[in-house]
Design a protein around this motif. Structure first.
Motif, PDB file in Angstrom:
ATOM      1  N   LEU A 136     -15.001   0.925  -0.433  1.00  0.00           N
ATOM      2  CA  LEU A 136     -14.357  -0.260   0.118  1.00  0.00           C
ATOM      3  C   LEU A 136     -14.988  -1.533  -0.447  1.00  0.00           C
TER       4      LEU A 136
ATOM      5  N   TRP B  72     -12.710   6.637  -0.317  1.00  0.00           N
ATOM      6  CA  TRP B  72     -12.577   5.423  -1.120  1.00  0.00           C
ATOM      7  C   TRP B  72     -13.828   4.570  -0.989  1.00  0.00           C
TER       8      TRP B  72
ATOM      9  N   ARG C 285      -6.517   6.085   4.630  1.00  0.00           N
ATOM     10  CA  ARG C 285      -6.019   6.699   3.397  1.00  0.00           C
ATOM     11  C   ARG C 285      -6.147   8.221   3.464  1.00  0.00           C
TER      12      ARG C 285
ATOM     13  N   ASN D 263      -8.205   1.332  -6.442  1.00  0.00           N
ATOM     14  CA  ASN D 263      -8.242   0.593  -5.178  1.00  0.00           C
ATOM     15  C   ASN D 263      -7.998  -0.894  -5.411  1.00  0.00           C
TER      16      ASN D 263
ATOM     17  N   SER E 242     -10.466   3.531   4.154  1.00  0.00           N
ATOM     18  CA  SER E 242     -10.694   4.795   3.457  1.00  0.00           C
ATOM     19  C   SER E 242     -10.250   5.965   4.328  1.00  0.00           C
TER      20      SER E 242
ATOM     21  N   TRP F 202       0.816  -1.218   0.000  1.00  0.00           N
ATOM     22  CA  TRP F 202       0.000   0.000   0.000  1.00  0.00           C
ATOM     23  C   TRP F 202       0.847   1.263   0.000  1.00  0.00           C
TER      24      TRP F 202
ATOM     25  N   LEU G  65      -6.937  -2.983  -2.337  1.00  0.00           N
ATOM     26  CA  LEU G  65      -8.033  -3.360  -1.438  1.00  0.00           C
ATOM     27  C   LEU G  65      -8.876  -4.479  -2.027  1.00  0.00           C
TER      28      LEU G  65
END
Length: 337
Positions: free
Chosen positions: A251, A249, A311, A148, A308, A138, A151
């Motif tokens: 998920l 983000w 991040r 993403n 998220s 990451w 993820l």
């Protein structure tokens, strides 16, 4: 039917009694038992006959898969129907599931139950090794990238309190001092004593509060302040993030959840708005000089941040590298969070 009522936080005692009685007359598989346990625990209804049946099902744990095991175990713990013998059985079966390549999210959920040693310790060690591997992938990705893919490959929304705290330490984000934590808990507890807004909204699982405190620039006139945010839509014209500096983000597991409404994301977005506004005021020159100086931003949230929000923390540090960001998690004392 039970799932729908739990998802909408609608608790009708006669219906739940009828469901419980019917379940006690049937033989259900692990998935059905796990889902029912989750439903009753979510509604905070510990029906003794039902949970007695579920406890008896512990004898079949060797046939349970990781996801069902994690969901049922969390429900038992939430309903406080969680005897030591069942904890040990869950811990032993969890280790067996690891050998069958357990996915990371069920592992996170099981570690969060603090299962007894030695199996519980082994689960935690395994989780931290996975966090190491995730971090190594990451950290190479731009936090502002819309991609993403990492993820999706990991199929995980969060690493729980243990895993997320460790991930933040890998990112150089440490915990705040004890004095801040006491202030944060008191401030968020006061907010949560008010009316529970979840009764008016569907598909809101947990109520999460976040307290943020900042002090930026030198004395005698630093920029400073504090505020509380909660994970919800606060009404038209109230959404934080007008400056548009941070991005949320989607998920992989809870893809329908708008992560820009997470408490932590709103708090960091609100701070970005305040710092952006400070540079546009008549005293902008002074504000800009203050913002060039060092400072500290401390954030506390009542549950572990999703990826998220982690991040967003990375984004915040990229935008304001001179500021020290400190983060901690934990349930509010005296609540069921």
């Amino acid at each position: 039917m039970a799932w729908a009522h739990a998802k909408m936080s609608v608790s009708q005692e006669p219906l739940l009694d009828a469901i419980s009685a019917e379940v006690c007359r049937r033989t259900l598989g692990p998935r059905e038992l796990a889902n029912l346990a989750w439903c009753f625990a979510t509604l905070r209804r510990c029906h003794a006959p039902l949970f007695a049946v579920l406890a008896a099902a512990a004898a079949t744990l060797p046939s349970w898969k990781a996801l069902d095991l994690a969901n049922a175990a969390r429900a038992f713990a939430a309903a406080r129907a969680w005897p030591p013998v069942l904890q040990r059985a869950v811990a032993q079966r969890s280790v067996a599931c690891l050998e069958l390549n357990m996915e990371s999210q069920p592992l996170v959920n099981l570690v969060g139950l603090d299962l007894p040693a030695p199996d519980g310790n082994y689960l935690l060690e395994t989780l931290l090794r996975r966090v190491d591997a995730f971090h190594n992938e990451w950290i190479k990705e731009d936090p502002f990238s819309p991609c993403n893919g990492i993820l999706l490959r990991w199929h995980i929304d969060n690493f729980g309190i243990h895993g997320t705290t460790y991930l933040l330490s890998k990112l150089g984000i440490q915990k705040p001092e004890k004095g801040f934590l006491e202030t944060a808990e008191a401030s968020t507890a006061a907010v949560q004593q008010g009316e529970d807004w979840r009764q008016e909204r569907f598909f809101v699982k947990d109520r999460v509060s976040c307290y943020l405190e900042y002090r930026i620039g030198p004395e005698p006139a630093p920029l400073k302040g504090s505020f509380v945010k909660e994970n919800r839509f606060h009404g038209e014209g109230t959404r934080a993030g007008c400056a548009g500096l941070l991005r949320s983000w989607v998920l992989p597991i809870s893809g329908v959840v708008d992560r820009s409404l997470c408490a932590e994301f709103q708090a960091l977005s609100e701070l970005c708005d305040r710092l952006d506004a400070a540079q546009k005021e008549p005293q902008a020159t002074l504000a800009q000089e203050v913002l060039k100086g060092s400072g500290t931003v401390c954030l506390w949230t009542s549950s572990a941040s999703c990826l998220s929000c982690v991040r967003a923390m990375r984004q915040f540090r990229r935008i304001f590298p001179q500021l020290r960001l400190k983060v901690s998690f934990g349930p509010i004392k005296g609540t069921d969070a």
